[in-house]
Design a protein around this motif. Structure first.
Motif, mmCIF file in Angstrom:
data_model
loop_
_atom_site.group_PDB
_atom_site.id
_atom_site.type_symbol
_atom_site.label_atom_id
_atom_site.label_comp_id
_atom_site.label_asym_id
_atom_site.label_seq_id
_atom_site.Cartn_x
_atom_site.Cartn_y
_atom_site.Cartn_z
ATOM 1 N N LEU A 142 0.827 -1.219 0.000
ATOM 2 C CA LEU A 142 0.000 0.000 0.000
ATOM 3 C C LEU A 142 0.853 1.257 0.000
ATOM 4 C CD1 LEU A 142 -3.015 -0.642 2.374
ATOM 5 C CD2 LEU A 142 -3.017 -0.282 -0.104
ATOM 6 N N SER A 143 1.567 1.459 -1.079
ATOM 7 C CA SER A 143 2.432 2.618 -1.148
ATOM 8 C C SER A 143 1.684 3.799 -1.757
ATOM 9 C CB SER A 143 3.638 2.254 -2.015
ATOM 10 O OG SER A 143 4.111 3.374 -2.690
ATOM 11 N N GLY A 144 2.005 5.000 -1.313
ATOM 12 C CA GLY A 144 1.450 6.188 -1.941
ATOM 13 C C GLY A 144 2.517 6.894 -2.773
ATOM 14 N N LEU A 145 3.541 6.149 -3.167
ATOM 15 C CA LEU A 145 4.671 6.753 -3.881
ATOM 16 C C LEU A 145 4.389 6.831 -5.378
ATOM 17 C CD1 LEU A 145 7.601 4.816 -2.156
ATOM 18 C CD2 LEU A 145 6.632 7.045 -1.536
ATOM 19 N N ARG A 146 4.806 7.936 -5.987
ATOM 20 C CA ARG A 146 4.686 8.064 -7.441
ATOM 21 C C ARG A 146 5.960 7.598 -8.144
ATOM 22 N NH1 ARG A 146 1.093 11.167 -5.125
ATOM 23 N NH2 ARG A 146 -0.872 11.566 -6.192
ATOM 24 N N LYS A 147 7.001 7.435 -7.389
ATOM 25 C CA LYS A 147 8.240 6.880 -7.954
ATOM 26 C C LYS A 147 8.718 5.761 -7.041
ATOM 27 C CE LYS A 147 10.017 10.831 -10.492
ATOM 28 N NZ LYS A 147 11.093 11.839 -10.608
ATOM 29 N N ASP A 148 8.879 4.574 -7.590
ATOM 30 C CA ASP A 148 9.303 3.435 -6.764
ATOM 31 C C ASP A 148 9.760 2.311 -7.690
ATOM 32 O OD1 ASP A 148 9.741 1.600 -4.774
ATOM 33 O OD2 ASP A 148 7.620 1.085 -4.527
ATOM 34 N N ASN A 149 10.977 2.413 -8.176
ATOM 35 C CA ASN A 149 11.489 1.396 -9.100
ATOM 36 C C ASN A 149 12.297 0.357 -8.338
ATOM 37 O OD1 ASN A 149 10.334 2.673 -11.242
ATOM 38 N ND2 ASN A 149 12.164 3.737 -11.896
ATOM 39 N N THR A 150 11.599 -0.466 -7.562
ATOM 40 C CA THR A 150 12.305 -1.445 -6.742
ATOM 41 C C THR A 150 11.881 -2.858 -7.136
ATOM 42 O OG1 THR A 150 10.598 -1.038 -5.065
ATOM 43 C CG2 THR A 150 12.701 0.074 -4.753
ATOM 44 N N GLY A 151 12.345 -3.271 -8.288
ATOM 45 C CA GLY A 151 12.083 -4.650 -8.721
ATOM 46 C C GLY A 151 10.828 -4.792 -9.548
ATOM 47 N N TYR A 152 10.386 -6.015 -9.724
ATOM 48 C CA TYR A 152 9.228 -6.290 -10.574
ATOM 49 C C TYR A 152 8.002 -5.555 -10.063
ATOM 50 C CZ TYR A 152 12.124 -10.193 -12.164
ATOM 51 O OH TYR A 152 13.133 -10.955 -12.647
ATOM 52 N N ASP A 153 7.126 -5.168 -10.992
ATOM 53 C CA ASP A 153 5.945 -4.393 -10.630
ATOM 54 C C ASP A 153 4.793 -5.334 -10.268
ATOM 55 O OD1 ASP A 153 3.831 -2.688 -10.386
ATOM 56 O OD2 ASP A 153 4.518 -1.365 -11.989
ATOM 57 N N LEU A 154 4.731 -5.731 -9.006
ATOM 58 C CA LEU A 154 3.714 -6.694 -8.573
ATOM 59 C C LEU A 154 2.314 -6.077 -8.610
ATOM 60 C CD1 LEU A 154 5.704 -8.209 -5.589
ATOM 61 C CD2 LEU A 154 5.442 -9.152 -7.890
ATOM 62 N N ARG A 155 2.268 -4.760 -8.333
ATOM 63 C CA ARG A 155 0.959 -4.081 -8.365
ATOM 64 C C ARG A 155 0.333 -4.222 -9.751
ATOM 65 N NH1 ARG A 155 2.157 1.791 -8.263
ATOM 66 N NH2 ARG A 155 2.505 1.404 -10.462
ATOM 67 N N ASN A 156 1.120 -3.920 -10.778
ATOM 68 C CA ASN A 156 0.544 -3.974 -12.120
ATOM 69 C C ASN A 156 0.278 -5.388 -12.601
ATOM 70 O OD1 ASN A 156 -0.072 -1.386 -12.782
ATOM 71 N ND2 ASN A 156 1.991 -0.876 -13.457
ATOM 72 N N LEU A 157 0.943 -6.353 -11.994
ATOM 73 C CA LEU A 157 0.640 -7.752 -12.306
ATOM 74 C C LEU A 157 -0.742 -8.125 -11.745
ATOM 75 C CD1 LEU A 157 2.044 -10.112 -13.673
ATOM 76 C CD2 LEU A 157 3.076 -10.706 -11.481
ATOM 77 N N MET A 158 -1.017 -7.642 -10.546
ATOM 78 C CA MET A 158 -2.303 -7.948 -9.912
ATOM 79 C C MET A 158 -3.462 -7.219 -10.605
ATOM 80 S SD MET A 158 -2.032 -10.080 -7.478
ATOM 81 C CE MET A 158 -0.580 -10.935 -6.871
#
Ligand code: FAD
Ligand code: ZN
Length: 469
Positions: free
Chosen positions: A181-197
């Motif tokens: 539950l991040s409110g960050l607009r920038k967060d390039n820390t590995g695979y994008d699990l949010r967009n996978l879900m």
């Protein structure tokens, strides 16, 4: 585990009152279009993320599959159980708390079962806008919106549900809780699990909460209607509206003549302010400066398009009530269409520039194969998404027409999309309805990667099996 033991364990996890296995369960077992009626082993209604996790752990241990459901407004048969009576229907409806609104970070964090309209209203009360809008917003949930990556009427300005989501909380197929539950607009820390879900339609994890982007509430929103002779003119109008209104253009919906004729027939009380035209466009503009400059901008745009012969006639709403009435015309089309009878529904997308040619060619193709067939064509032209629906010829039996021709019609329409690089499912998803089309039309490489992801995240195959893949 025997079914009675499973139900006992589930009652222990969420309370006996929240495990329903008897009586009329059609609110959860029958889909919105009344096309799929399943039978659940039980309807389970957890009230917290920890309870969702306990339900999934219990079901995983018993190898019982879980079908998540929000508002049950999905249109592809993805959110109701199958007919086997062996699946647990997990309803998120009780998870309906707003956890936070951060007006400096412009974010809202809410549980998955919150109804979209409730979230829009909560944001508005703080002078903020949650720019996701669709006709089902009074019933659909934010979890369902994200699980289907819903589109709607504001995509040309704000993007789909995916573009508005910053973070997710998800219960995995193993019953673990992923707190993303991040409110960050920038967060390039590995695979994008949010967009996978997002857009995985309940097959990879259960969304229990989300953090959504907000925007400042516009000072004014105004609406106009314009009549065009053909779709090329509608596209020319879109180009002009984009260049003159810039980011102020928040809606651009198209309605074919027959679609509005059906509204006139079935909802005669709804006023249609322009004379019937081959195509009618509904434009919406949001403005940070207020009502008067917004209307003036619209009038100048429409004046220029009338002069250039792009538009035959136009009207600008002068009040909120008039604006609402124009939107009602657009929103009445699906209802008018079901009043008229069964039809073959399509939710397709193409590059906007290809739409006039595609529609002319495909209308002609269908007319050749099915003389007298009627096209209810409307949709979100501003983002290239058409609801290109095919209604039986006048007097024909709708059910029989569907039984005999639905498959051929789908094949003709979907094949016609291919040369333009179009999609056979723009915003409603795959669910059960389009699973076979996905297997047929996606490349083997894409399908192999999708299956690998599914096998890695849900090795037992308990999350919404038979949907999507
Ligand atoms: P449901 O119908 O309950 O579920 C939909 C899918 O998501 C199912 O596969 C389900 O298993 C899964 N799911 C639900 N909740 C979760 C969760 N918390 N975690 C994991 N998976 C979950 N859609 C558009 O995109 N644009 C439109 O303009 C639009 N207009 C519509 C107009 C009407 C009148 C109707 C009836 C529907 C419309 N839809 C539209 C389709 C539908 O409203 C959307 O797909 C909506 O996002 C579904 O939300 P829901 O809560 O009802 O989900
Ligand atoms: Zn739509």
């Amino acid at each position: 585990m025997a079914a009675s033991n499973l139900l006992e364990t589930l009652r222990g996890a969420v309370g006996a009152a929240n495990v329903l296995s008897e009586g009329d369960l059609s609110a959860w077992e029958l889909d919105w279009r009344r096309r799929w009626r399943g039978r659940a082993l039980a309807v389970v209604r957890p009230g917290s993320t920890a309870e969702v996790a306990a339900v999934v752990r219990t079901c995983a241990a018993a190898r019982v599959s879980v079908v998540p459901q929000g508002g049950n407004t999905g249109l592809v048969g993805g959110g109701v159980p199958d007919a086997s009576g062996t699946q647990v229907l997990l309803s998120l409806q009780r998870m309906n708390h707003i956890r936070a609104i951060d007006d400096a970070n412009l974010t809202l964090t809410a549980e998955a079962g919150c109804v979209l309209q409730t979230l829009q209203e909560a944001a508005r009360a703080r002078g903020l806008l949650l720019p996701l809008s669709l006709a089902a917003e009074g019933s659909c949930t934010i979890g369902g919106n994200l699980a289907t990556n819903a589109g709607g009427t504001q995509v040309l300005r704000w993007g789909n549900a995916r573009d508005l989501c910053l973070g997710l909380e998800v219960v995995t197929a193993q019953g673990d809780i992923w707190d993303g539950l991040s409110g960050l607009r920038k967060d390039n820390t590995g695979y994008d699990l949010r967009n996978l879900m997002i857009g995985s339609e309940g097959t990879l994890g259960i969304i229990t909460a989300a953090t959504m982007k907000l925007a400042p509430l516009p000072a004014a929103t105004s609406t106009a209607l314009a009549a065009c002779d053909d779709l090329s003119q509608c596209v020319a109008l879109l180009k002009l509206a984009r260049s003159r209104l810039g980011a102020g253009l928040t809606g651009f919906e198209v309605m074919g003549r027959f679609a509005l004729d059906l509204v006139a027939r079935h909802f005669p009380a709804l006023p249609q302010p322009l004379p019937a035209a081959p195509w009618t466009v509904l434009l919406e503009q949001s403005d940070t400066e207020g009502e008067v400059p917004a209307c003036a901008r619209f009038e100048s745009l429409l004046g220029a398009t009338l002069e250039a012969g792009v538009v035959g006639d136009a009207v600008v709403a002068e009040s909120l009530a008039q604006s609402r009435a124009l939107w009602q015309l657009r929103e009445a089309i699906p209802l008018a269409q079901s009043e008229e009878g069964l039809n073959v529904k399509h939710d397709i997308s193409l590059p906007v520039s290809a739409i006039p040619e595609f529609v002319a060619a495909t209308d002609a193709l269908l007319a050749r194969h099915f003389p007298g067939v009627r096209l209810v064509n409307f949709g979100h032209l501003g983002d290239g998404n058409l609801h290109y629906n095919v209604q039986a010829p006048p007097g024909a039996d709708g059910q029989r027409f569907l039984d005999e021709h639905e498959h051929t019609i789908n094949t003709l329409v979907f094949d016609a999309l291919a040369p333009y690089g179009g999609s056979f499912s723009a915003e409603h998803g795959i669910g059960a309805l389009k699973r076979d089309e996905l297997a047929l039309r996606k490349s083997p490489v894409a399908l192999q990667m999708m299956r690998a992801v599914k096998a890695a995240l849900d090795p037992l195959g308990i999350l919404n099996p038979g949907r999507v893949l």
